[in-house]
Design a protein around this motif. Structure first.
Motif, PDB file in Angstrom:
ATOM      1  N   ASN A   1       0.830  -1.210   0.000  1.00  0.00           N
ATOM      2  CA  ASN A   1       0.000   0.000   0.000  1.00  0.00           C
ATOM      3  C   ASN A   1       0.861   1.255   0.000  1.00  0.00           C
ATOM      4  OD1 ASN A   1      -2.289  -1.614   0.096  1.00  0.00           O
ATOM      5  ND2 ASN A   1      -2.497  -1.487   2.318  1.00  0.00           N
ATOM      6  N   TYR A   2       1.946   1.206   0.734  1.00  0.00           N
ATOM      7  CA  TYR A   2       2.854   2.366   0.806  1.00  0.00           C
ATOM      8  C   TYR A   2       3.453   2.691  -0.557  1.00  0.00           C
ATOM      9  CZ  TYR A   2       7.296   4.782   1.684  1.00  0.00           C
ATOM     10  OH  TYR A   2       8.364   5.643   1.630  1.00  0.00           O
ATOM     11  N   TYR A   3       3.998   1.701  -1.226  1.00  0.00           N
ATOM     12  CA  TYR A   3       4.639   1.961  -2.521  1.00  0.00           C
ATOM     13  C   TYR A   3       3.648   2.514  -3.538  1.00  0.00           C
ATOM     14  CZ  TYR A   3       8.938  -0.454  -1.115  1.00  0.00           C
ATOM     15  OH  TYR A   3      10.107  -0.807  -0.492  1.00  0.00           O
ATOM     16  N   ARG A   4       2.421   2.010  -3.513  1.00  0.00           N
ATOM     17  CA  ARG A   4       1.436   2.392  -4.529  1.00  0.00           C
ATOM     18  C   ARG A   4       0.956   3.838  -4.400  1.00  0.00           C
ATOM     19  NH1 ARG A   4      -0.904  -3.179  -3.636  1.00  0.00           N
ATOM     20  NH2 ARG A   4      -0.543  -4.371  -5.549  1.00  0.00           N
ATOM     21  N   GLN A   5       1.384   4.552  -3.374  1.00  0.00           N
ATOM     22  CA  GLN A   5       0.955   5.941  -3.227  1.00  0.00           C
ATOM     23  C   GLN A   5       1.428   6.819  -4.384  1.00  0.00           C
ATOM     24  OE1 GLN A   5       2.579   6.556   0.701  1.00  0.00           O
ATOM     25  NE2 GLN A   5       0.608   6.253   1.687  1.00  0.00           N
ATOM     26  N   SER A   6       2.526   6.445  -5.019  1.00  0.00           N
ATOM     27  CA  SER A   6       2.982   7.176  -6.209  1.00  0.00           C
ATOM     28  C   SER A   6       3.949   6.286  -6.972  1.00  0.00           C
ATOM     29  CB  SER A   6       3.648   8.502  -5.838  1.00  0.00           C
ATOM     30  OG  SER A   6       4.838   8.290  -5.095  1.00  0.00           O
ATOM     31  N   PHE A   7       4.275   6.734  -8.179  1.00  0.00           N
ATOM     32  CA  PHE A   7       5.127   5.926  -9.051  1.00  0.00           C
ATOM     33  C   PHE A   7       5.947   6.849  -9.939  1.00  0.00           C
ATOM     34  CE2 PHE A   7       5.689   4.160 -13.334  1.00  0.00           C
ATOM     35  CZ  PHE A   7       6.403   3.001 -13.048  1.00  0.00           C
ATOM     36  N   ILE A   8       7.240   6.532 -10.105  1.00  0.00           N
ATOM     37  CA  ILE A   8       8.024   7.190 -11.137  1.00  0.00           C
ATOM     38  C   ILE A   8       8.891   6.142 -11.837  1.00  0.00           C
ATOM     39  CG2 ILE A   8       8.181   9.290  -9.719  1.00  0.00           C
ATOM     40  CD1 ILE A   8      11.244   8.888  -9.741  1.00  0.00           C
ATOM     41  N   SER A   9       9.146   6.389 -13.123  1.00  0.00           N
ATOM     42  CA  SER A   9      10.061   5.547 -13.884  1.00  0.00           C
ATOM     43  C   SER A   9      10.823   6.434 -14.853  1.00  0.00           C
ATOM     44  CB  SER A   9       9.287   4.475 -14.648  1.00  0.00           C
ATOM     45  OG  SER A   9      10.173   3.654 -15.401  1.00  0.00           O
TER      46      SER A   9
ATOM     47  N   ALA B   1       6.470  13.063  -3.285  1.00  0.00           N
ATOM     48  CA  ALA B   1       6.270  11.612  -3.413  1.00  0.00           C
ATOM     49  C   ALA B   1       4.903  11.153  -2.907  1.00  0.00           C
ATOM     50  CB  ALA B   1       7.370  10.863  -2.667  1.00  0.00           C
ATOM     51  N   ASN B   2       4.096  12.113  -2.391  1.00  0.00           N
ATOM     52  CA  ASN B   2       2.749  11.766  -1.922  1.00  0.00           C
ATOM     53  C   ASN B   2       2.809  10.796  -0.747  1.00  0.00           C
ATOM     54  OD1 ASN B   2      -0.085  11.839  -1.919  1.00  0.00           O
ATOM     55  ND2 ASN B   2      -0.249  10.116  -3.334  1.00  0.00           N
ATOM     56  N   ARG B   3       3.793  11.020   0.125  1.00  0.00           N
ATOM     57  CA  ARG B   3       3.947  10.181   1.311  1.00  0.00           C
ATOM     58  C   ARG B   3       3.885  11.078   2.558  1.00  0.00           C
ATOM     59  NH1 ARG B   3       5.085   5.553  -1.439  1.00  0.00           N
ATOM     60  NH2 ARG B   3       6.077   5.933  -3.450  1.00  0.00           N
ATOM     61  N   LEU B   4       2.796  11.852   2.630  1.00  0.00           N
ATOM     62  CA  LEU B   4       2.678  12.852   3.682  1.00  0.00           C
ATOM     63  C   LEU B   4       2.595  12.229   5.064  1.00  0.00           C
ATOM     64  CD1 LEU B   4       0.231  15.483   2.131  1.00  0.00           C
ATOM     65  CD2 LEU B   4       2.728  15.409   2.045  1.00  0.00           C
ATOM     66  N   ASP B   5       2.163  10.984   5.150  1.00  0.00           N
ATOM     67  CA  ASP B   5       2.096  10.330   6.456  1.00  0.00           C
ATOM     68  C   ASP B   5       3.482  10.260   7.094  1.00  0.00           C
ATOM     69  OD1 ASP B   5       0.348   8.872   8.360  1.00  0.00           O
ATOM     70  OD2 ASP B   5       1.714   7.226   7.947  1.00  0.00           O
TER      71      ASP B   5
ATOM     72  N   LEU C   1       2.200  11.880  -8.300  1.00  0.00           N
ATOM     73  CA  LEU C   1       3.056  12.786  -7.551  1.00  0.00           C
ATOM     74  C   LEU C   1       2.188  13.955  -7.092  1.00  0.00           C
ATOM     75  CD1 LEU C   1       6.414  12.871  -9.572  1.00  0.00           C
ATOM     76  CD2 LEU C   1       5.777  11.421  -7.629  1.00  0.00           C
ATOM     77  N   ARG C   2       2.546  14.535  -5.954  1.00  0.00           N
ATOM     78  CA  ARG C   2       1.682  15.530  -5.323  1.00  0.00           C
ATOM     79  C   ARG C   2       2.306  16.920  -5.444  1.00  0.00           C
ATOM     80  NH1 ARG C   2      -2.289  15.619  -0.499  1.00  0.00           N
ATOM     81  NH2 ARG C   2      -2.575  13.385  -0.783  1.00  0.00           N
ATOM     82  N   THR C   3       1.469  17.932  -5.492  1.00  0.00           N
ATOM     83  CA  THR C   3       1.961  19.305  -5.607  1.00  0.00           C
ATOM     84  C   THR C   3       1.288  20.195  -4.577  1.00  0.00           C
ATOM     85  OG1 THR C   3       0.243  20.074  -7.141  1.00  0.00           O
ATOM     86  CG2 THR C   3       2.189  18.989  -8.104  1.00  0.00           C
ATOM     87  N   GLU C   4       1.779  21.430  -4.500  1.00  0.00           N
ATOM     88  CA  GLU C   4       1.090  22.450  -3.725  1.00  0.00           C
ATOM     89  C   GLU C   4      -0.343  22.574  -4.227  1.00  0.00           C
ATOM     90  OE1 GLU C   4       3.168  26.146  -3.839  1.00  0.00           O
ATOM     91  OE2 GLU C   4       4.802  25.441  -2.565  1.00  0.00           O
TER      92      GLU C   4
END
Length: 732
Positions: free
Chosen positions: A248-256, A315-319, A622-625
């Motif tokens: 679940n943690y990894y799936r919060q965002s993805f880059i390649s 990275a959208n991992r605000l937790d 990915l998350r932004t302001e």
């Protein structure tokens, strides 16, 4: 939608060892945000049969008795796997990132030991499962409290010349079938290690181990209960719960990206983040759970913490970022007592270094709390959590800025000036202080601007509003000469400077941007003069330089800085100077974000600094302001698709890099289609999105294939990190 086969994708990014690791620099690391282990062996003849699980727990500290100072972290000890024969070839190890699991096949001169180990994602327990061949039936687990560790192993990573090691009483006992090692450093300080072996079959055993802070009955009870509970559950079910958390943690965002080495590096940093802290665990200090010989066994606030948390936002991992927010909130009173008594009625501050209680007196390095507040501001801007803004950030930043107001001085020129302060890391050993240090001027200006913005956001009046506006009007300008930004008044950058403390207005504060040509020139001049001095550059210098180059849109230059970083990080992606420090590789992940996606100054920038050789790249969520989730695909050197999801209904201005006909569709609260023509050089689009709306943007009349999937690398490099394997760069 995406076409990501996560397990297969992550497997190519795993850390792998083709021979036994023999140092902290190349060990396999596992952790759950509090407890961790660095796993490696030893080449000394008397210990070649040992695989070490050097164990740490981040909140175990000891009050100093030798001299004043904060309570430093202290080494706990290690769980050793002691085999019948010496570890020999072929031996292999691998950290399976997807499952957060270490697996190994240990060949010895007597047989073979197969191993897998996790630190459970939701419980304070490490488990090591072994399966032995006939010749290794005698393999055993042995726990050694730090005072009991053999000197050959204890000093394998260097002598602890700069590190406080407390006098320790060790008591060993057994309770309810659980082995206990109770270490007591003082009446207050200590830790309890508990462990139990479970024999599953004649050649298969599992050792469950826990470490709990404290040495009283409550700590002992927790340590025993943790091991008993874990060992009583079906092991595969228990491991399944651990794995699901990580999936679940990894799936919060993805880059390649089409660089196998950098892509692997990035995903190992995501693994490292969640191994180092969690929302309910201590904040990230200089080493995470993997303590070893170091002069820095604590928390440093003039760069380290700020950079360690820098990748969590995009990275959208605000937790993960909430561990920092919680630490600040829980220690408000200590932040107040850090400033002189005369200022405590309205001010707070944070010195350079401390323990997890944030007790660090403010001396001549004034801006650290303001910089930490910038991290919390990012936590807010990427979440738009107004409650956190009101109850945590605003009062904290207000008090931090107030301390500056106490020391401001009016000059003969009518401007407001700052007295001599330290610009972090410049002339450190000489304790160089400068008037109007860029570090402090930039942080004060950012603080006043942000306080005014918060008041506007929360529609609230504050009696200091007028003062903040006055500071912004009268504060002396940031010192500049022909080489760019200076350290401070009458103090040019005259020699090598590893820190970017004199460039904070550029990054990460973004007080100046690139819309004006004179600003672009100032940023470029400052960057090249700083890097050109070369003398004292370190790994974190290169990450800062990469992020600044990305602001300029110089993707090729940013890539060169990151490629240089790859030459000085350790084989397992850790980093070390006089001692290990965790922030530099994590900041490298943030620099990669800055190449792919930026959001500052009220604008979102998609693929703003992609190197020429990255003809393909993709990212998702990915998350932004403004709390937007952004996904994008780049193929054949062009952005093909951008997806924007609004989580808070905030205004959205997005820079696509496109010109010509641009089409987008909106779904969510409504369904709509829009088409605009954008002139070359005017690539900003305003999207009208309500909370929950999603827009898909493309060029031209036809909707392209917008699936997110991993991109291929021209030179695919699989599992480069772990043990030192430079030949993999060249396709051996």
């Amino acid at each position: 939608m995406n076409d990501i086969e996560w397990e297969h994708f992550m497997a190519d990014n795993d850390m792998e060892w083709v021979v036994k690791p023999v140092s902290w620099d190349e060990g396999a690391f596992i952790g759950n945000g509090s407890i961790g282990a660095m796993v490696y062996g030893e080449e000394n003849a008397k210990k070649r049969h040992v695989l070490r699980f050097v164990t740490g727990r981040t909140d175990v500290t000891a009050n100093r008795t030798d001299k004043p100072g904060f309570p430093p972290r202290v080494p706990i000890g290690e769980l050793d796997l002691e085999m019948e024969g010496m570890i020999y070839h072929p031996t292999s190890m691998r950290v399976d990132l997807w499952n957060a699991e270490l697996r190994a096949n240990l060949t010895t001169t007597r047989g073979e030991v197969k191993l897998r180990s996790i630190v459970h994602s939701e419980e304070p327990v490490m488990a090591i499962e072994i399966e032995t061949s006939e010749g290794e039936r005698g393999t055993q687990f042995a726990w050694y409290a730090y005072p009991e560790v053999d000197h050959v192993l204890k000093n394998a990573d260097g002598f602890n010349l700069n590190q406080y090691i407390p006098a320790t009483d060790v008591e060993k006992t057994i309770r309810d079938g659980v082995n206990l090692s109770i270490q007591q450093y003082s009446d207050e300080d200590g830790c309890v290690t508990s462990w139990k072996e479970v024999q599953v079959s004649p050649n298969r055993r599992i050792c469950f181990m826990s470490v709990i802070k404290g040495h009283d009955e409550a700590a002992i009870g927790k340590a025993v209960d943790a091991v008993l509970q874990a060992s009583s559950i079906d092991f595969d079910v228990w491991v399944g719960v651990h794995r699901q958390w990580w999936h679940n943690y990894y799936r919060q965002s993805f880059i390649s990206v089409p660089d196998g080495r950098l892509q692997s590096f990035y995903w190992i940093q995501m693994y490292k983040l969640a191994s180092a802290t969690r929302a309910d665990q201590p904040l990230i200090d200089n080493q995470g759970p993997w303590l070893t010989s170091t002069p820095w066994p604590g928390v440093w606030f003039n760069m380290n913490v700020q950079m360690s948390y820098s990748p969590v936002y995009t990275a959208n991992r605000l937790d993960i970022g909430m561990s920092l927010v919680r630490a600040l909130d829980e220690n408000r009173e200590n932040l107040i007592t850090n400033v002189p008594e005369s200022c405590r009625h309205d001010s707070s501050g944070l010195g350079r270094s401390c323990s997890y209680d944030l007790r660090a007196k403010v001396d001549d390095e004034v801006g650290n709390l303001n910089w930490i507040c910038h991290n919390v501001w990012r936590q807010y801007r990427y979440s738009m959590d107004d409650e956190m803004l009101k109850t945590i950030l605003f009062p904290l930043l207000r008090r931090s800025v107030n301390y500056y107001l106490h020391i401001l001085e009016e000059g003969d020129d009518g401007c407001l000036h700052l007295p001599p302060t330290i610009s972090p890391e410049y002339g450190s050993f000489m304790k160089t202080k400068v008037r109007d240090a860029h570090y402090d001027l930039a942080l004060l200006r950012w603080g006043c601007l942000t306080l005014l913005e918060i008041c506007q956001r929360l529609t609230m009046e504050d009696p200091l509003t007028g003062k903040w506006k006055e500071v912004l009007e009268r504060l002396t300008p940031l010192p500049v000469d022909e080489t760019g930004f200076m350290i401070g008044q009458d103090t040019p950058l005259a020699y090598g400077h590893r820190h970017f403390s004199h460039l904070l207005a550029i990054f990460p504060l973004h007080l100046i941007g690139c819309d004006k040509e004179e600003d672009r020139k100032l940023i470029a001049t400052s960057l090249r003069h700083w890097i050109g001095k070369e003398g004292d550059l370190r790994g974190f210098s290169l990450t800062g330089a990469a992020s600044i180059a990305s602001i300029l849109g110089s993707g090729d230059e940013a890539l060169r800085y990151l490629q240089s970083l790859m030459l000085i990080i350790k084989p397992n992606t850790m980093y070390k100077e006089a001692g290990p420090v965790i922030e530099t590789p994590l900041a490298g992940a943030e620099a990669m974000h800055d190449m792919l996606l930026q959001s500052w100054g009220g604008k979102i920038r998609v693929f703003p600094a992609v190197p020429g050789e990255w003809q393909e790249a993709s990212f998702e969520n990915l998350r932004t302001e403004g709390a937007f989730l952004i996904s994008a695909v780049r193929r054949d050197g062009e952005t093909q698709m951008i997806r924007v999801k609004s989580l808070a209904g905030e205004p959205c201005i997005i820079k696509t890099g496109w010109s010509g006909v641009i089409r987008w569709t909106v779904s969510g609260t409504r369904v709509a289609e829009y088409t605009v023509y954008v002139k070359a050089g005017e690539d900003e689009i305003v999207l009208d999105l309500s909370k929950g709306d999603e827009a898909i943007l493309s060029r031209g009349a036809e909707m392209p294939d917008w699936r997110i999937f991993p991109v291929e690398s021209p030179r695919k490099v699989s599992r480069y990190f772990g043990g030192h394997k430079p030949w993999r760069l060249y396709g051996f």
